[in-house]
Write a protein that holds these residues in place. Structure first.
Motif, PDB file in Angstrom:
ATOM      1  N   ASP A   1      -2.545   2.682 -12.923  1.00 12.94           N
ATOM      2  CA  ASP A   1      -3.352   2.865 -11.890  1.00 12.94           C
ATOM      3  C   ASP A   1      -2.644   4.045 -11.029  1.00 12.94           C
ATOM      4  N   HIS A   2      -1.371   4.306 -11.171  1.00 12.56           N
ATOM      5  CA  HIS A   2      -0.617   5.267 -10.428  1.00 12.56           C
ATOM      6  C   HIS A   2      -1.001   6.613 -11.040  1.00 12.56           C
TER       7      HIS A   2
ATOM      8  N   TYR B   1      -3.885   7.415 -12.459  1.00 11.69           N
ATOM      9  CA  TYR B   1      -5.298   7.560 -12.099  1.00 11.69           C
ATOM     10  C   TYR B   1      -5.207   8.238 -10.469  1.00 11.69           C
ATOM     11  N   GLY B   2      -4.413   7.601  -9.775  1.00 11.51           N
ATOM     12  CA  GLY B   2      -4.389   8.171  -8.418  1.00 11.51           C
ATOM     13  C   GLY B   2      -3.810   9.513  -8.239  1.00 11.51           C
ATOM     14  N   ALA B   3      -2.770   9.543  -9.106  1.00  5.72           N
ATOM     15  CA  ALA B   3      -2.058  10.767  -9.034  1.00  5.72           C
ATOM     16  C   ALA B   3      -3.135  12.043  -9.703  1.00  5.72           C
ATOM     17  N   ALA B   4      -3.656  11.690 -10.775  1.00  2.00           N
ATOM     18  CA  ALA B   4      -4.709  12.682 -11.322  1.00  2.00           C
ATOM     19  C   ALA B   4      -5.744  13.380 -10.432  1.00  2.00           C
ATOM     20  N   ARG B   5      -6.184  12.341  -9.301  1.00  2.00           N
ATOM     21  CA  ARG B   5      -7.068  12.940  -8.597  1.00  2.00           C
ATOM     22  C   ARG B   5      -6.218  13.970  -7.597  1.00  2.00           C
TER      23      ARG B   5
ATOM     24  N   GLY C   1       0.780  -1.144  -0.095  1.00  2.00           N
ATOM     25  CA  GLY C   1       0.026  -0.052   0.081  1.00  2.00           C
ATOM     26  C   GLY C   1       0.916   1.168   0.088  1.00  2.00           C
ATOM     27  N   CYS C   2       2.058   1.453   0.837  1.00  2.00           N
ATOM     28  CA  CYS C   2       2.806   2.376   1.015  1.00  2.00           C
ATOM     29  C   CYS C   2       3.560   2.622  -0.302  1.00  2.00           C
ATOM     30  N   THR C   3       4.178   1.387  -1.065  1.00  2.00           N
ATOM     31  CA  THR C   3       4.621   1.215  -2.316  1.00  2.00           C
ATOM     32  C   THR C   3       4.017   2.341  -3.308  1.00  2.00           C
ATOM     33  N   ASN C   4       2.517   1.772  -3.578  1.00  2.00           N
ATOM     34  CA  ASN C   4       1.796   2.179  -4.448  1.00  2.00           C
ATOM     35  C   ASN C   4       1.482   3.885  -4.183  1.00  2.00           C
ATOM     36  N   GLU C   5       1.234   4.143  -2.902  1.00  2.85           N
ATOM     37  CA  GLU C   5       1.144   5.497  -2.655  1.00  2.85           C
ATOM     38  C   GLU C   5       2.482   6.268  -2.920  1.00  2.85           C
ATOM     39  N   ASN C   6       3.463   5.802  -2.801  1.00  6.81           N
ATOM     40  CA  ASN C   6       4.585   6.744  -2.943  1.00  6.81           C
ATOM     41  C   ASN C   6       4.795   6.864  -4.626  1.00  6.81           C
ATOM     42  N   GLN C   7       4.429   5.862  -5.231  1.00  8.97           N
ATOM     43  CA  GLN C   7       4.501   5.967  -6.872  1.00  8.97           C
ATOM     44  C   GLN C   7       3.494   7.038  -7.176  1.00  8.97           C
ATOM     45  N   LYS C   8       2.292   7.042  -6.692  1.00  6.41           N
ATOM     46  CA  LYS C   8       1.434   8.103  -6.904  1.00  6.41           C
ATOM     47  C   LYS C   8       1.937   9.383  -6.805  1.00  6.41           C
ATOM     48  N   GLN C   9       2.681   9.523  -5.485  1.00  6.35           N
ATOM     49  CA  GLN C   9       3.037  11.105  -5.186  1.00  6.35           C
ATOM     50  C   GLN C   9       4.103  11.403  -6.064  1.00  6.35           C
ATOM     51  N   SER C  10       4.955  10.354  -6.499  1.00  5.16           N
ATOM     52  CA  SER C  10       5.860  10.738  -7.447  1.00  5.16           C
ATOM     53  C   SER C  10       5.326  11.237  -8.631  1.00  5.16           C
ATOM     54  N   ARG C  11       4.343  10.397  -8.928  1.00  5.27           N
ATOM     55  CA  ARG C  11       3.655  10.989 -10.345  1.00  5.27           C
ATOM     56  C   ARG C  11       3.259  12.372 -10.173  1.00  5.27           C
ATOM     57  N   VAL C  12       2.508  12.781  -8.949  1.00  5.65           N
ATOM     58  CA  VAL C  12       1.808  13.993  -8.762  1.00  5.65           C
ATOM     59  C   VAL C  12       3.067  14.965  -8.790  1.00  5.65           C
ATOM     60  N   ALA C  13       4.020  14.954  -8.214  1.00  6.69           N
ATOM     61  CA  ALA C  13       5.291  15.818  -8.245  1.00  6.69           C
ATOM     62  C   ALA C  13       5.666  16.194  -9.866  1.00  6.69           C
ATOM     63  N   ARG C  14       5.626  15.353 -10.562  1.00  7.48           N
ATOM     64  CA  ARG C  14       6.051  15.279 -12.071  1.00  7.48           C
ATOM     65  C   ARG C  14       5.139  16.075 -12.894  1.00  7.48           C
ATOM     66  N   ILE C  15       3.740  15.504 -12.771  1.00  6.26           N
ATOM     67  CA  ILE C  15       2.692  16.330 -13.250  1.00  6.26           C
ATOM     68  C   ILE C  15       2.432  17.874 -12.828  1.00  6.26           C
ATOM     69  N   GLU C  16       2.772  18.036 -11.575  1.00  9.03           N
ATOM     70  CA  GLU C  16       2.691  19.422 -11.170  1.00  9.03           C
ATOM     71  C   GLU C  16       3.883  20.353 -11.765  1.00  9.03           C
ATOM     72  N   HIS C  17       4.975  19.547 -12.316  1.00 11.58           N
ATOM     73  CA  HIS C  17       5.874  20.480 -12.590  1.00 11.58           C
ATOM     74  C   HIS C  17       5.609  20.635 -13.837  1.00 11.58           C
TER      75      HIS C  17
ATOM     76  N   PHE D   1       0.067  12.818 -19.393  1.00 15.11           N
ATOM     77  CA  PHE D   1      -1.384  12.356 -19.635  1.00 15.11           C
ATOM     78  C   PHE D   1      -1.602  12.168 -21.258  1.00 15.11           C
ATOM     79  N   ALA D   2      -0.429  12.453 -21.903  1.00 15.89           N
ATOM     80  CA  ALA D   2      -0.861  12.406 -23.507  1.00 15.89           C
ATOM     81  C   ALA D   2      -0.929  10.942 -23.930  1.00 15.89           C
ATOM     82  N   THR D   3      -0.533   9.852 -23.381  1.00 10.72           N
ATOM     83  CA  THR D   3      -0.514   8.511 -23.719  1.00 10.72           C
ATOM     84  C   THR D   3      -2.177   8.018 -23.191  1.00 10.72           C
ATOM     85  N   LYS D   4      -2.772   6.928 -23.589  1.00 13.38           N
ATOM     86  CA  LYS D   4      -4.125   6.658 -23.409  1.00 13.38           C
ATOM     87  C   LYS D   4      -3.963   5.331 -22.557  1.00 13.38           C
TER      88      LYS D   4
END
Length: 275
Positions: free
Chosen positions: A73-74, A76-80, A12-28, A66-69
């Motif tokens: 799951d990471h 999708y979680g980061a998008a929220r 669970g924490c591994t998935n959450e860390n991967q989502k948060q890493s995606r968030v940082a990239r998308i926000e940049h 978000f360019a690719t279709k």
């Protein structure tokens, strides 16, 4: 943040860390995007009307993440989390708002109003951060206007897109970048952890803590029930739970459940006897 000190992360924490890493990239990517007003304008309707995560990703196809279709799951979680960053409402799902609740309408209106403002700091030594064609002031966290723009209709923030709605106003890309710079997920996550986790991870922190003065301590209130009444109430609650299990399960399923409960009960009794 590790779920257990000096241990490997759980799934669970591994998935959450991967989502948060995606968030940082998308926000940049949001901080540096030069997407046009026409590309980003459809997002504005969903400050009030919720949209699905898939629909939100489609509206931000201008971003590399978000360019690719491809299903991820990471992402999708980061998008929220990203939607919560910029004040866009998503269709609610089970337990989706426990970690990072969305903005209220009042909060969303306030951050979008602030997104039109520019830095007014007069200190030239202030640290700045540059993202693409934008420069942000680290003191006030607002966008620094370009000293000169190519045309009067150009956005003063990036000098690329046209101003949104009014001449001299920032474009939508600059407004979203400003909101992202002022309201990043990691800042919200830090506030969340400070509110819900202990201030210190030191195992001996309880020993070093200064006790509260006697008048400020919370004293247990006297129970209006006797021990026998409390025992009967607890037993009644247990019986009610068992009855509900029986009513909602087949005889085979119920037998397995009660066998396990009996084993657990015997184990607890044995542990008290040995103590």
């Amino acid at each position: 943040m590790l779920c257990t000190a000096n241990r490997n992360l759980c799934s669970g924490c591994t998935n959450e860390n991967q989502k948060q890493s995606r968030v940082a990239r998308i926000e940049h990517e949001l901080l540096a995007t030069d997407a046009s007003n026409s590309t980003l304008a459809p997002l504005l309707a969903h400050r009030i009307h919720p949209i699905s995560i898939g629909g939100f990703r489609k509206l931000l196809k201008c971003l590399p993440s978000f360019a690719t279709k491809a299903r991820n799951d990471h992402k999708y979680g980061a998008a929220r989390y990203v939607a919560n960053t910029i004040g866009i409402l998503l269709v609610a799902t089970h337990n989706c708002n426990h970690l990072d609740p969305p903005m209220t309408t009042r909060q969303s209106n306030n951050v979008w109003r602030q997104a039109r403002l520019f830095c007014k700091c007069f200190d030239t030594t202030t640290t700045r951060k540059v993202y693409g064609n934008r420069t942000f002031c680290t003191s006030c966290s607002y966008l620094i206007a370009h000293p000169s723009i190519a045309h009067v209709t150009k956005c003063p923030g990036c000098n690329l897109n046209e101003s949104w709605e009014n001449i001299g106003a920032t474009c939508l890309a600059c407004q979203i970048a400003t909101i992202t710079f002022r309201n990043p997920f990691q800042r919200r996550y830090q506030i969340f952890t400070e509110n819900w986790l202990p201030n210190s991870d030191d195992e001996n922190s309880d020993e070093d803590a200064t006790p509260l003065p006697a008048p400020d301590r919370c004293l247990p209130s006297a129970s209006p029930y006797t021990e026998d009444e409390l025992y009967r109430m607890r037993q009644s609650s247990i019986d009610s739970s068992f009855a509900e299990l029986k009513s909602k399960s087949s005889s085979g399923q119920t037998s397995y459940v009660f066998e396990n409960l009996i084993l657990l009960q015997n184990s607890v009794k044995q542990s008290f006897i040995t103590q």
